[in-house]
Design a protein around this motif. Structure first.
Motif, short mmCIF file in Angstrom:
data_model
loop_
_atom_site.label_atom_id
_atom_site.label_comp_id
_atom_site.label_asym_id
_atom_site.label_seq_id
_atom_site.Cartn_x
_atom_site.Cartn_y
_atom_site.Cartn_z
N LEU A 131 77.04 -24.38 -10.95
CA LEU A 131 78.19 -23.65 -10.43
C LEU A 131 78.13 -23.52 -8.92
CD1 LEU A 131 80.74 -21.87 -10.97
CD2 LEU A 131 79.19 -19.91 -10.86
N ARG A 154 84.01 -19.20 -14.86
CA ARG A 154 83.75 -20.53 -14.30
C ARG A 154 82.60 -21.22 -15.02
NH1 ARG A 154 86.27 -17.87 -10.48
NH2 ARG A 154 87.80 -19.13 -9.36
N ILE A 193 81.08 -10.80 -3.60
CA ILE A 193 81.04 -12.26 -3.66
C ILE A 193 82.41 -12.81 -4.07
CG2 ILE A 193 79.86 -14.26 -4.68
CD1 ILE A 193 77.89 -12.43 -3.26
N TRP A 206 83.76 -15.45 -5.91
CA TRP A 206 83.21 -16.48 -6.81
C TRP A 206 83.96 -17.79 -6.73
CZ3 TRP A 206 78.48 -15.81 -8.32
CH2 TRP A 206 77.99 -14.51 -8.40
N ALA A 207 85.25 -17.70 -6.45
CA ALA A 207 86.01 -18.95 -6.32
C ALA A 207 85.50 -19.73 -5.12
CB ALA A 207 87.50 -18.64 -6.16
N ALA A 208 85.21 -19.01 -4.04
CA ALA A 208 84.81 -19.70 -2.82
C ALA A 208 83.39 -20.27 -2.90
CB ALA A 208 84.91 -18.74 -1.63
N VAL A 209 82.49 -19.56 -3.58
CA VAL A 209 81.11 -20.07 -3.61
C VAL A 209 80.93 -21.16 -4.67
CG1 VAL A 209 80.12 -17.92 -2.75
CG2 VAL A 209 80.22 -18.31 -5.22
N SER A 210 81.90 -21.31 -5.57
CA SER A 210 81.74 -22.30 -6.63
C SER A 210 81.93 -23.70 -6.08
CB SER A 210 82.76 -22.06 -7.74
OG SER A 210 82.53 -20.82 -8.33
N ASN A 211 81.18 -24.61 -6.68
CA ASN A 211 81.35 -26.03 -6.46
C ASN A 211 82.84 -26.39 -6.56
OD1 ASN A 211 81.40 -28.84 -7.07
ND2 ASN A 211 79.25 -28.68 -7.66
N PRO A 212 83.38 -27.14 -5.60
CA PRO A 212 84.81 -27.41 -5.60
C PRO A 212 85.28 -28.11 -6.88
CG PRO A 212 83.71 -28.58 -3.80
CD PRO A 212 82.70 -27.70 -4.44
N VAL A 237 84.21 -27.56 -9.75
CA VAL A 237 84.30 -26.54 -10.78
C VAL A 237 85.58 -25.75 -10.61
CG1 VAL A 237 83.23 -24.53 -11.82
CG2 VAL A 237 81.82 -26.35 -10.89
#
Lengths: 492, 492
Positions: A206, A351, B96, B98-104, B106
């Motif tokens: 992730l 996610r 955090i 979470w959308a921003a830290v996630s692998n694109p 994903v």
């Protein structure tokens, strides 16, 4: 009509004899392209072999290019195309260089995995190395009861694809269990994984991209280091102090190196056995929160508190939604069922569920249902009570044995639970590997400290485990350890 | 002495009442830092609640920073540190993103997964969309017998960690089964995976790096496309012709674009239902061998040949060690057990075993043992015979129904087995999505063709499946399909 004879006493397998004879017939033009071979059943009966033998032979012939098979028709003789014919005999040489096409991290890891493969231990060696629940304590009957009930009541449902997030009653049971540990979460903040290792892998898939930095205790869980390397991450080693990871060093690392996450094992830390205090956890979390760095808390032995009062997980004070908690059943019961979980903010869980859906569609529904029943029926808590008693005594035996037998200068941790403690040998003329081999010769197996670090330390250290040895074995193990270390010291 | 009162009829949960009262006592200085709280058992008894309620309350208090707990001692009152106090009330806002830290990849996939989530079908709708073995045919009793025997004979072993390569007797059973299909391999050329999807994921983890090109049929299995996207790969679409993928286009693509592998489904291709001839397979393999491009052969429905004679897998003629075969039980029996496998050259298997070891330590040993027994006992072959009869009749019903009810201009494939066929609607004023919704309204659910391609085609097409509908349902489904398509045509 094709005539084949099978030599029953031959060392050449029957299928191969069939192949060779058919190839001979085609090459000698006794069989022409377009000729039919008999149906497999017919040939099998006529030469007195099992049909699968004929199928196998036809398969080989097909592979060699001598047969064609079309839907709804006979197998037909053909001449192999030149490409196949030219290469047909060289099975095993191979056109693909698998080492070269593999991901470079896999190349390295593969060799590592081979290097680290355990030799089977001699029975007379006392195992103070292995960190895995003692099979002698497996509650097989309870589990069998849960299996039977699950299959009777839900059989068909459990054999079909399930929710990639996990079997709902198990998510519930885990959320309930987390609440007992002070973590107030709901079932939809839990995702079930195939063990804690797959959970960590999922977190990295992730959040981490090749080259990213990741803050971690040093020493730490060796298989986490492997995983970091496989993901091509750069660990930032934060050294362990007697009270947990060095928080000043952590603060500095967060500021200077901007890791994508901190990986930490606050309870019964693997390998050192250290448990951090609430104040330590609070400061750790505040440090990470203020830098917006997610904390991955590995609670792999959360349930293994058998001395005194439990310190609650970091996740219990995660008011800011920045802690990803990884849990597992595997260190207390049935690792073979592969049940772990992640408790994390909904946005994060959502996610990870998507990734599970993409990469494996569904988890093992039957195993998850059995685990849920094991929890709901009270078997889980009964099992915990039982193993706590056993391991408390084992850890006492270990601490007493070390106190009695260790030569001066040797130091060790005093864990509040769990399976492992950390033994520093102090100054030693023998390097760790030689010392490890010496201990093995002297009848005691331990885990070399270098498995838990990236750079080998100056002085040898070892992880000792009470997981798979009885009290008597532990006592004897400590005696052997003491004798061996003392003798080394005398000689040097 | 601390006095707490629990209001039993309150809508505030008991644990929360405890929390609020303790916080009140600390804030009003009735409890001072350093004071002990009573042990959980004692407090539980004195106020008449379950101990887990008190544990939960203490957990919350700890999370809020009002409690400290130390190994072997009482829980002690404390004042929360300012950082935690300042943010303690804002649970859920989150530090955090979470959308921003996630692998694109994903990010995109996650939204896709949400988009594609199926609405629950209305019971009156006939399901010609779902591709999953019919649960009504699950051999639950046979499986239960295998489970019982496995647990009785090997219980403890099956609950412990296993070989990351898989349970040895299952590797044997699968190698034997592959030999029946003409693939002459040994057990150590097989690795067990958690289903075919995890197998594909494993292949990609071994061989593919972000940005790599991958040759694939178009249309193809939608979940493979998702996996390619998740791995950030660039598919090269090779178009399907009536006899399989366009080999000229493949040759050109191999030369011009140098993909890292070809992904192909030669049997009962998903979604089109097309099975390629031996000549096609031979040429395909020769093309790939000569360019040293590994072939990943997805044999997900290998066992589903119920019309005429089977064409053997490409893997059967892999004399050069360049074919990676992916198999699974899930399309014929118990997908919930998650058993798939890869048959590949030893050098390749060895590396994949290392990856399995690193990423999940071990597979589900119990499920693998049950699958092995299911094969060894003959239940597997008996089950295949049974479902072949059923699906042969269903496919006949489907082909007859389409022949009877389709308006002119509609075309479809005629599969030699498997579950799916491909329906081209021809010119249509309605786009695929609108047409799909119209069919659903008219009582028949199908799979929109756009799920299987990256670029939506000009004319609507659909995958039809016989997997989960009876003969009667299929006949009625074809009638509805015909009526609906005809009415659309008349109106436009």
């Amino acid at each position: 009509m094709m005539i084949l004879t099978i030599e029953r006493n031959s060392r050449v397998p029957a299928y191969k004899q069939i192949c060779e004879q058919v190839v001979g017939l085609v090459e000698s033009a006794a069989l022409a392209p377009g000729d039919h071979l008999p149906p497999t059943r017919v040939l099998a009966r006529s030469i007195g072999v099992h049909r699968s033998t004929v199928l196998h032979a036809y398969g080989e012939l097909w592979a060699l290019g001598y047969l064609e098979s079309r839907p709804g028709s006979y197998s037909t003789v053909r001449r192999p195309a030149p490409t196949t014919a030219a290469t047909g005999q060289s099975r095993g040489t191979g056109v693909i260089d698998w080492a070269a096409v593999s991901n470079p991290t896999v190349r390295e890891e593969c060799e590592d995995a081979v290097r680290q493969a355990h030799e089977p231990a001699r029975p007379e060696v006392i195992d103070l190395g292995r960190l895995s629940a003692d099979r002698r304590l497996t509650p097989t009957d309870d589990l069998r009861r849960c299996l039977r009930a699950a299959m009777l009541e839900e059989g068909r449902d459990l054999l079909d694809y399930g929710d990639p997030a996990g079997y709902p009653p198990l998510r519930e049971a885990i959320a309930r269990r987390m609440r007992v540990h002070g973590v107030a979460i709901a079932a939809d903040e839990v995702i079930i994984t195939a063990g804690a290792q797959q959970a960590l892998d999922l977190v990295l898939r992730l959040m981490a991209r090749p080259g990213d930095r990741i803050a971690t205790e040093s020493p730490t869980y060796g298989a986490a280091l492997s995983l970091f390397r496989f993901h091509a991450l750069q660990p930032i080693d934060i050294r362990m102090r007697p009270d947990g990871l060095d928080l000043d060093a952590l603060g500095a690392a967060l500021d200077a190196q901007r890791p994508v996450l901190l990986y930490t094992v606050p309870n019964f830390h693997n390998p050192t056995g250290i448990t951090t205090s609430q104040a330590h956890r609070e400061r750790l979390l505040a440090l990470c929160e203020s830098r917006r760095v997610p904390v991955v808390e590995d609670g792999f032995e959360e349930e293994m508190k058998y001395f005194g009062k439990a310190v609650l997980p970091i996740k219990a004070m995660d008011t800011q939604g920045s802690v990803i908690y990884v849990g597992t059943f595997s260190k207390v019961v049935f690792p073979g069922l592969r049940i772990g979980w992640i408790a994390a903010p909904r946005e994060c869980v959502r996610r990870m569920v998507a990734i599970q859906g993409i990469t494996c569609l569904s988890g093992n529904v039957l195993a998850q249902a059995v685990a849920a029943r094991f929890c709901e029926s009270g078997s889980y808590e009964a099992h915990l009570r039982r193993i706590h008693k056993v391991y408390r005594r084992r850890m006492q035996a270990m601490l007493a044995g070390l106190a009695e037998h260790m030569p001066p200068g040797v130091e060790w941790t005093r864990p509040a639970g769990g399976y492992t403690l950390w033994l520093g040998v102090g100054k030693s003329r023998l390097d760790e590997r030689t010392l490890f081999m010496r201990l093995l010769q002297d009848g005691v197996s331990v885990a070399p400290g270098s498995l838990f670090v990236r750079t080998p330390p100056a002085q040898p250290s070892f992880r000792l485990s009470i997981a798979c040895a009885s009290e008597e074995e532990i006592a004897e193990g400590c005696r052997r350890l003491g004798r061996s270390l003392s003798s080394v010291r005398r000689r040097t």
